[in-house]
Design a protein around this motif. Structure first.
Motif, mmCIF file in Angstrom:
data_model
loop_
_atom_site.group_PDB
_atom_site.id
_atom_site.type_symbol
_atom_site.label_atom_id
_atom_site.label_comp_id
_atom_site.label_asym_id
_atom_site.label_seq_id
_atom_site.Cartn_x
_atom_site.Cartn_y
_atom_site.Cartn_z
ATOM 1 N N ALA A 195 17.839 6.851 -4.538
ATOM 2 C CA ALA A 195 16.918 7.025 -6.518
ATOM 3 C C ALA A 195 16.581 5.916 -7.253
ATOM 4 O O ALA A 195 15.930 5.759 -7.812
ATOM 5 C CB ALA A 195 17.911 8.221 -7.457
ATOM 6 N N GLU A 196 17.599 4.997 -7.454
ATOM 7 C CA GLU A 196 17.944 4.400 -8.530
ATOM 8 C C GLU A 196 16.805 3.422 -8.208
ATOM 9 O O GLU A 196 15.709 2.753 -8.210
ATOM 10 C CB GLU A 196 18.686 2.937 -8.036
ATOM 11 C CG GLU A 196 19.673 3.255 -8.540
ATOM 12 C CD GLU A 196 19.872 3.480 -10.230
ATOM 13 O OE1 GLU A 196 19.438 2.345 -10.399
ATOM 14 O OE2 GLU A 196 21.169 3.293 -11.123
ATOM 15 N N LEU A 197 16.494 2.928 -6.704
ATOM 16 C CA LEU A 197 14.985 2.189 -6.295
ATOM 17 C C LEU A 197 13.197 2.982 -6.169
ATOM 18 O O LEU A 197 12.762 2.500 -6.173
ATOM 19 C CB LEU A 197 15.174 1.919 -4.787
ATOM 20 C CG LEU A 197 16.388 1.127 -3.929
ATOM 21 C CD1 LEU A 197 16.738 1.184 -2.636
ATOM 22 C CD2 LEU A 197 16.135 -0.401 -4.904
ATOM 23 N N LEU A 218 10.572 1.781 -8.384
ATOM 24 C CA LEU A 218 9.062 1.643 -8.030
ATOM 25 C C LEU A 218 7.435 2.597 -8.749
ATOM 26 O O LEU A 218 6.956 3.473 -9.011
ATOM 27 C CB LEU A 218 8.864 2.242 -6.747
ATOM 28 C CG LEU A 218 10.122 1.499 -6.051
ATOM 29 C CD1 LEU A 218 9.987 1.610 -4.754
ATOM 30 C CD2 LEU A 218 8.539 -0.464 -5.868
ATOM 31 N N GLY A 219 8.597 3.843 -9.462
ATOM 32 C CA GLY A 219 7.526 4.910 -10.259
ATOM 33 C C GLY A 219 7.413 6.316 -9.358
ATOM 34 O O GLY A 219 6.274 6.695 -9.286
ATOM 35 N N LEU A 220 8.359 5.715 -8.209
ATOM 36 C CA LEU A 220 8.087 7.164 -6.952
ATOM 37 C C LEU A 220 8.697 8.447 -7.513
ATOM 38 O O LEU A 220 10.191 8.126 -7.653
ATOM 39 C CB LEU A 220 8.085 6.896 -5.678
ATOM 40 C CG LEU A 220 7.366 5.845 -5.124
ATOM 41 C CD1 LEU A 220 7.839 4.978 -4.376
ATOM 42 C CD2 LEU A 220 5.809 6.130 -4.994
ATOM 43 N N GLN A 221 8.510 9.473 -7.122
ATOM 44 C CA GLN A 221 9.601 10.766 -7.786
ATOM 45 C C GLN A 221 8.943 11.887 -6.277
ATOM 46 O O GLN A 221 8.044 12.399 -7.058
ATOM 47 C CB GLN A 221 8.814 11.606 -9.046
ATOM 48 C CG GLN A 221 9.794 10.728 -10.330
ATOM 49 C CD GLN A 221 8.888 11.394 -11.436
ATOM 50 O OE1 GLN A 221 7.733 12.425 -12.238
ATOM 51 N NE2 GLN A 221 9.155 10.616 -12.046
ATOM 52 N N PRO A 222 9.576 11.778 -5.056
ATOM 53 C CA PRO A 222 9.498 12.778 -4.054
ATOM 54 C C PRO A 222 9.571 14.445 -4.606
ATOM 55 O O PRO A 222 10.907 14.555 -5.833
ATOM 56 C CB PRO A 222 10.407 12.679 -3.281
ATOM 57 C CG PRO A 222 11.473 10.774 -4.099
ATOM 58 C CD PRO A 222 10.808 10.884 -5.110
ATOM 59 N N TRP A 223 9.638 14.949 -3.608
ATOM 60 C CA TRP A 223 9.825 16.111 -4.293
ATOM 61 C C TRP A 223 11.155 16.267 -3.652
ATOM 62 O O TRP A 223 11.575 17.228 -4.228
ATOM 63 C CB TRP A 223 9.307 17.672 -3.496
ATOM 64 C CG TRP A 223 9.004 18.889 -2.916
ATOM 65 C CD1 TRP A 223 9.413 19.598 -4.398
ATOM 66 C CD2 TRP A 223 9.798 19.976 -2.631
ATOM 67 N NE1 TRP A 223 9.575 21.140 -3.577
ATOM 68 C CE2 TRP A 223 10.302 20.763 -3.012
ATOM 69 C CE3 TRP A 223 10.531 19.077 -1.097
ATOM 70 C CZ2 TRP A 223 10.955 21.608 -2.357
ATOM 71 C CZ3 TRP A 223 11.682 20.080 -0.816
ATOM 72 C CH2 TRP A 223 12.122 21.279 -1.145
ATOM 73 N N GLY A 235 0.801 -1.173 -0.026
ATOM 74 C CA GLY A 235 0.163 -0.100 -0.091
ATOM 75 C C GLY A 235 0.982 0.933 -0.033
ATOM 76 O O GLY A 235 0.144 2.016 -0.504
ATOM 77 N N LEU A 236 2.050 1.474 0.327
ATOM 78 C CA LEU A 236 3.231 2.390 0.014
ATOM 79 C C LEU A 236 2.990 3.420 -1.254
ATOM 80 O O LEU A 236 2.618 4.171 -1.106
ATOM 81 C CB LEU A 236 4.418 1.744 1.163
ATOM 82 C CG LEU A 236 4.679 2.328 2.660
ATOM 83 C CD1 LEU A 236 4.779 3.571 2.820
ATOM 84 C CD2 LEU A 236 3.550 1.432 3.049
ATOM 85 N N VAL A 237 2.718 1.767 -2.290
ATOM 86 C CA VAL A 237 3.122 2.945 -3.117
ATOM 87 C C VAL A 237 2.082 3.991 -4.003
ATOM 88 O O VAL A 237 1.906 5.083 -4.136
ATOM 89 C CB VAL A 237 3.596 2.060 -4.470
ATOM 90 C CG1 VAL A 237 3.474 2.565 -5.644
ATOM 91 C CG2 VAL A 237 5.169 1.776 -4.098
#
Length: 249
Positions: free
Chosen positions: A154-156, A160-165, A127-129
């Motif tokens: 950053a690789e990980l 996962l398709g995640l882009q933090p600010w 559920g995190l993503v």
């Protein structure tokens, strides 16, 4: 300063379960150092390693644990982790710097030779993503603050398709210092972390006493970590995390 609040997340033990990678990299680094496999299976995480993970503060410690694992007395280590660690370092003639270098080299080689296999050793917690991807729709940005190096994180995140600010890794300095810098740029909505001691240090830091802090119940916690939490630090479970921020404990 933008008025859009920023929610900050730790990475290991909060977003991603890296236990399989921890053991694989640590056991391979240990073999690199002493040249003796000593019965270590890099693909099978020992229960003793899982149990001691909450005591680990730095990556190099996992390499030492891997080397000690075939003869490790779990009760002694959980009773006095620091003393057992110091004794093992002295007996082997190893330093934290040497162990960290071996771990970093092992990870760099793994990423360079078979990136997909290395990334596959990490799995996001259920559920995190989806939860992180939904935050912008609630008027929140999110950032990652981790003790892992920024490059590996950053690789990980990309996988996962995640882009933090924003992403701050080990190189950025202690977490309280990074949070203070972030606070000068953004309104901080809070910090989610799975290490109680880190949260206590954050709350004791001048300028961060009012920062809401949540201890991730699904992370790498010692049995006692959930008990008697001080004011300002609250335990949060996956169901609560899935709710809007206003409904968090």
């Amino acid at each position: 300063m933008t008025a859009r609040p920023l929610l900050v997340f730790d990475f290991d033990g909060v977003i991603v379960d890296g236990m399989a990678e921890y053991w694989w990299s640590a056991s391979m680094a240990a073999q690199r150092l002493h040249g003796d496999p000593d019965g270590l299976d890099p693909h099978e995480v020992p229960e003793g390693f899982r149990c001691l993970r909450p005591w680990v503060h730095h990556g190099w410690e996992m390499v030492l644990l891997a080397a000690e694992m075939p003869r490790l007395d779990l009760e002694r280590w959980t009773t006095d982790y620091s003393a057992e660690q110091a004794g093992a370092l002295q007996r082997r003639g190893w330093s934290a710097t040497r162990l960290q270098e071996a771990l970093d080299q092992t990870r760099q080689q793994a990423v360079g030779t078979d990136r997909d296999a290395w990334l596959g050793l990490h799995q996001p917690f259920p559920g995190l993503v989806d939860r992180l991807q939904a935050l912008p729709g609630e008027g929140l940005d999110w950032a990652v603050l981790t003790a892992k190096t920024a490059a590996f994180t950053a690789e990980l995140l990309e996988s996962l398709g995640l882009q933090p600010w924003r992403l701050d890794g080990r190189e950025a300095g202690p977490k309280p210092e990074v949070l203070l810098r972030l606070q000068r740029e953004r309104v901080l909505a809070g910090f989610v972390e799975d290490r109680r001691a880190t949260l206590e240090t954050v709350r004791d830091t001048e300028g961060l006493q009012g920062l809401p802090c949540w201890l991730a119940s699904w992370g790498y916690l010692k049995p006692s970590d959930r008990e008697g939490l001080p004011p300002g630090i609250r335990l949060i479970d996956p169901d609560q995390l899935a709710a809007p921020l206003a409904h968090w404990p």
